[in-house]
Design a protein around this motif. Structure first.
Motif, PDB file in Angstrom:
ATOM      1  N   VAL A  56     -19.669  -6.397  50.358  1.00 57.14           N
ATOM      2  CA  VAL A  56     -18.217  -6.388  50.546  1.00 57.14           C
ATOM      3  C   VAL A  56     -17.538  -5.668  49.384  1.00 57.14           C
ATOM      4  O   VAL A  56     -16.654  -4.815  49.592  1.00 57.14           O
ATOM      5  N   SER A  57     -17.941  -5.979  48.169  1.00 55.72           N
ATOM      6  CA  SER A  57     -17.333  -5.342  46.996  1.00 55.72           C
ATOM      7  C   SER A  57     -17.606  -3.842  46.983  1.00 55.72           C
ATOM      8  O   SER A  57     -16.716  -3.041  46.650  1.00 55.72           O
TER       9      SER A  57
ATOM     10  N   TYR B 139      -9.398   3.392  39.352  1.00 53.78           N
ATOM     11  CA  TYR B 139      -9.278   2.739  40.659  1.00 53.78           C
ATOM     12  C   TYR B 139     -10.549   1.973  41.008  1.00 53.78           C
ATOM     13  O   TYR B 139     -10.493   0.843  41.509  1.00 53.78           O
ATOM     14  N   ALA B 140     -11.709   2.589  40.781  1.00 56.21           N
ATOM     15  CA  ALA B 140     -12.972   1.945  41.132  1.00 56.21           C
ATOM     16  C   ALA B 140     -13.183   0.659  40.345  1.00 56.21           C
ATOM     17  O   ALA B 140     -13.560  -0.375  40.914  1.00 56.21           O
TER      18      ALA B 140
ATOM     19  N   TRP C 237     -13.336  -3.065  41.945  1.00 58.29           N
ATOM     20  CA  TRP C 237     -14.573  -3.832  41.746  1.00 58.29           C
ATOM     21  C   TRP C 237     -14.304  -5.155  41.037  1.00 58.29           C
ATOM     22  O   TRP C 237     -14.902  -6.184  41.368  1.00 58.29           O
ATOM     23  N   ASN C 238     -13.421  -5.154  40.071  1.00 60.90           N
ATOM     24  CA  ASN C 238     -13.148  -6.360  39.288  1.00 60.90           C
ATOM     25  C   ASN C 238     -12.068  -7.246  39.889  1.00 60.90           C
ATOM     26  O   ASN C 238     -11.825  -8.340  39.374  1.00 60.90           O
TER      27      ASN C 238
ATOM     28  N   PRO D 198     -15.289 -11.030  48.144  1.00 65.22           N
ATOM     29  CA  PRO D 198     -16.028 -10.053  47.336  1.00 65.22           C
ATOM     30  C   PRO D 198     -16.799 -10.749  46.225  1.00 65.22           C
ATOM     31  O   PRO D 198     -16.667 -11.955  45.994  1.00 65.22           O
ATOM     32  N   LEU D 199     -17.586  -9.966  45.518  1.00 60.06           N
ATOM     33  CA  LEU D 199     -18.484 -10.536  44.508  1.00 60.06           C
ATOM     34  C   LEU D 199     -17.728 -11.236  43.390  1.00 60.06           C
ATOM     35  O   LEU D 199     -18.151 -12.294  42.911  1.00 60.06           O
ATOM     36  N   GLN D 200     -16.611 -10.669  42.955  1.00 63.98           N
ATOM     37  CA  GLN D 200     -15.899 -11.248  41.823  1.00 63.98           C
ATOM     38  C   GLN D 200     -15.347 -12.634  42.148  1.00 63.98           C
ATOM     39  O   GLN D 200     -15.309 -13.511  41.279  1.00 63.98           O
ATOM     40  N   LEU D 201     -14.937 -12.852  43.396  1.00 63.83           N
ATOM     41  CA  LEU D 201     -14.430 -14.172  43.768  1.00 63.83           C
ATOM     42  C   LEU D 201     -15.565 -15.180  43.877  1.00 63.83           C
ATOM     43  O   LEU D 201     -15.416 -16.342  43.495  1.00 63.83           O
ATOM     44  N   VAL D 202     -16.711 -14.736  44.386  1.00 66.52           N
ATOM     45  CA  VAL D 202     -17.892 -15.606  44.401  1.00 66.52           C
ATOM     46  C   VAL D 202     -18.313 -15.935  42.980  1.00 66.52           C
ATOM     47  O   VAL D 202     -18.655 -17.087  42.656  1.00 66.52           O
ATOM     48  N   LEU D 203     -18.295 -14.933  42.113  1.00 67.75           N
ATOM     49  CA  LEU D 203     -18.643 -15.145  40.709  1.00 67.75           C
ATOM     50  C   LEU D 203     -17.695 -16.131  40.055  1.00 67.75           C
ATOM     51  O   LEU D 203     -18.125 -17.048  39.331  1.00 67.75           O
ATOM     52  N   ARG D 204     -16.423 -15.995  40.294  1.00 67.14           N
ATOM     53  CA  ARG D 204     -15.441 -16.906  39.711  1.00 67.14           C
ATOM     54  C   ARG D 204     -15.650 -18.332  40.221  1.00 67.14           C
ATOM     55  O   ARG D 204     -15.627 -19.288  39.440  1.00 67.14           O
TER      56      ARG D 204
END
Length: 297
Positions: free
Chosen positions: A83-84, A209-210, A214-215, A231-237
């Motif tokens: 997704v990210s 932008y990238a 991504w973050n 996305p990955l950052q929300l899963v990580l958080r």
């Protein structure tokens, strides 16, 4: 001061000065590398080493990839990475295209609506919409719980538009005029003259932008209610800060799983690897783009 005396910064550095510069650079490199090494080492450490060192390991004696295997086998992180990557690729291409077209239109004198549109862009520096108006706008457009909500609300950065516009304005007008005399239209001028001369600033803005896409996690937290689309950052958080378990893992068999610290650090490493892989290829453009306009001939 004698007319033959050179300024201090033009004098040849002494051995002590070089040693001091080297020491300062080593300290800075150590401050940057140490946290990264700590994260990677902890993700590779075993349960016994993490327990013995109180949670973090600087150098694992028996490294293992069990944390990465566990994280990727659960399915949640793998899906979040895809997704990210998709949001980052699509969002960067869309934002970069919109920014370049907007900046080119604002940089050409005589463009219809140039000054009103430029004022609108500049006003966004002073007045931000806020969270509630942005949410209501996204809701009215029917973008809630869609991937488009992660891209469209932040598609164009006014700061990047101004930077690219300034670079386009620095291109000699004689090149544009000669192309028009030869019969080239605006699209051809942009594609064959302006963009090839603007690789540095386009690369820098594209990197901005990238990295931003991504973050980004707040837009996903605000607009996405379906955790399968996170996305990955929300899963990580959610996992690192709140301790939420990753779906697909057998949380009951805690002895068979890697320690929580190793899994957390493995997720962090997976989140920063793509940016580390992309940055070396755009580093020279990044340096040139940042210095553009700093020195005038």
């Amino acid at each position: 001061m004698s007319s033959t005396t050179r300024p201090v910064w033009m004098e040849k550095p002494t051995a002590l000065g070089n040693a001091a510069k080297g020491g300062v650079l080593l300290v800075i490199v150590g401050l940057v590398v140490f946290p990264f090494l700590l994260v990677v080492s902890t993700s590779l450490a075993s349960r016994q080493e993490i327990t013995r060192n109180g949670g973090f390991v600087l150098w694992p004696t028996d490294p293992t990839l069990s944390a990465y295997t566990t994280v990727l086998s659960g399915g949640v992180v793998s899906r979040a990475v895809l997704v990210s990557l998709g949001v980052t690729l699509v969002g960067t291409v869309f934002s970069l295209t919109a920014t370049v077209l907007t900046a080119y239109g604002l940089s050409r004198r005589g463009t219809w609506g140039q000054r009103p549109l430029l004022m609108v862009v500049l006003l966004t520096f002073l007045f931000t919409p806020g969270i509630i108006p942005s949410y209501l706008m996204v809701k009215q457009l029917g973008l809630l719980n869609t991937y488009a909500s992660l891209i469209l609300p932040t598609a164009i950065s006014a700061f990047n538009v101004i930077i690219v516009r300034g670079f386009f304005q620095s291109i000699p007008g004689e090149l544009i005029d000669s192309a028009r005399i030869d019969g080239a239209g605006e699209w051809r001028i942009l594609a064959t003259i302006v963009l090839p001369l603007s690789k540095a600033v386009v690369a820098v803005v594209g990197l901005f932008y990238a990295v931003g896409y991504w973050n980004s996690f707040f837009t996903a937290l605000l607009y996405l209610s379906d955790s399968d689309k996170w996305p990955l950052q929300l899963v990580l958080r959610s996992y690192v800060l709140q301790g939420a378990p990753l779906g697909g893992l057998d949380t009951g068999a805690t002895e068979a799983l890697p320690p929580q610290q190793a899994i957390q650090m493995a997720v962090v490493v997976l989140a920063i690897i793509p940016i580390l892989c992309v940055y070396p290829f755009v580093q020279r453009h990044f340096t040139k783009g940042v210095l553009t306009g700093a020195v005038k001939g």
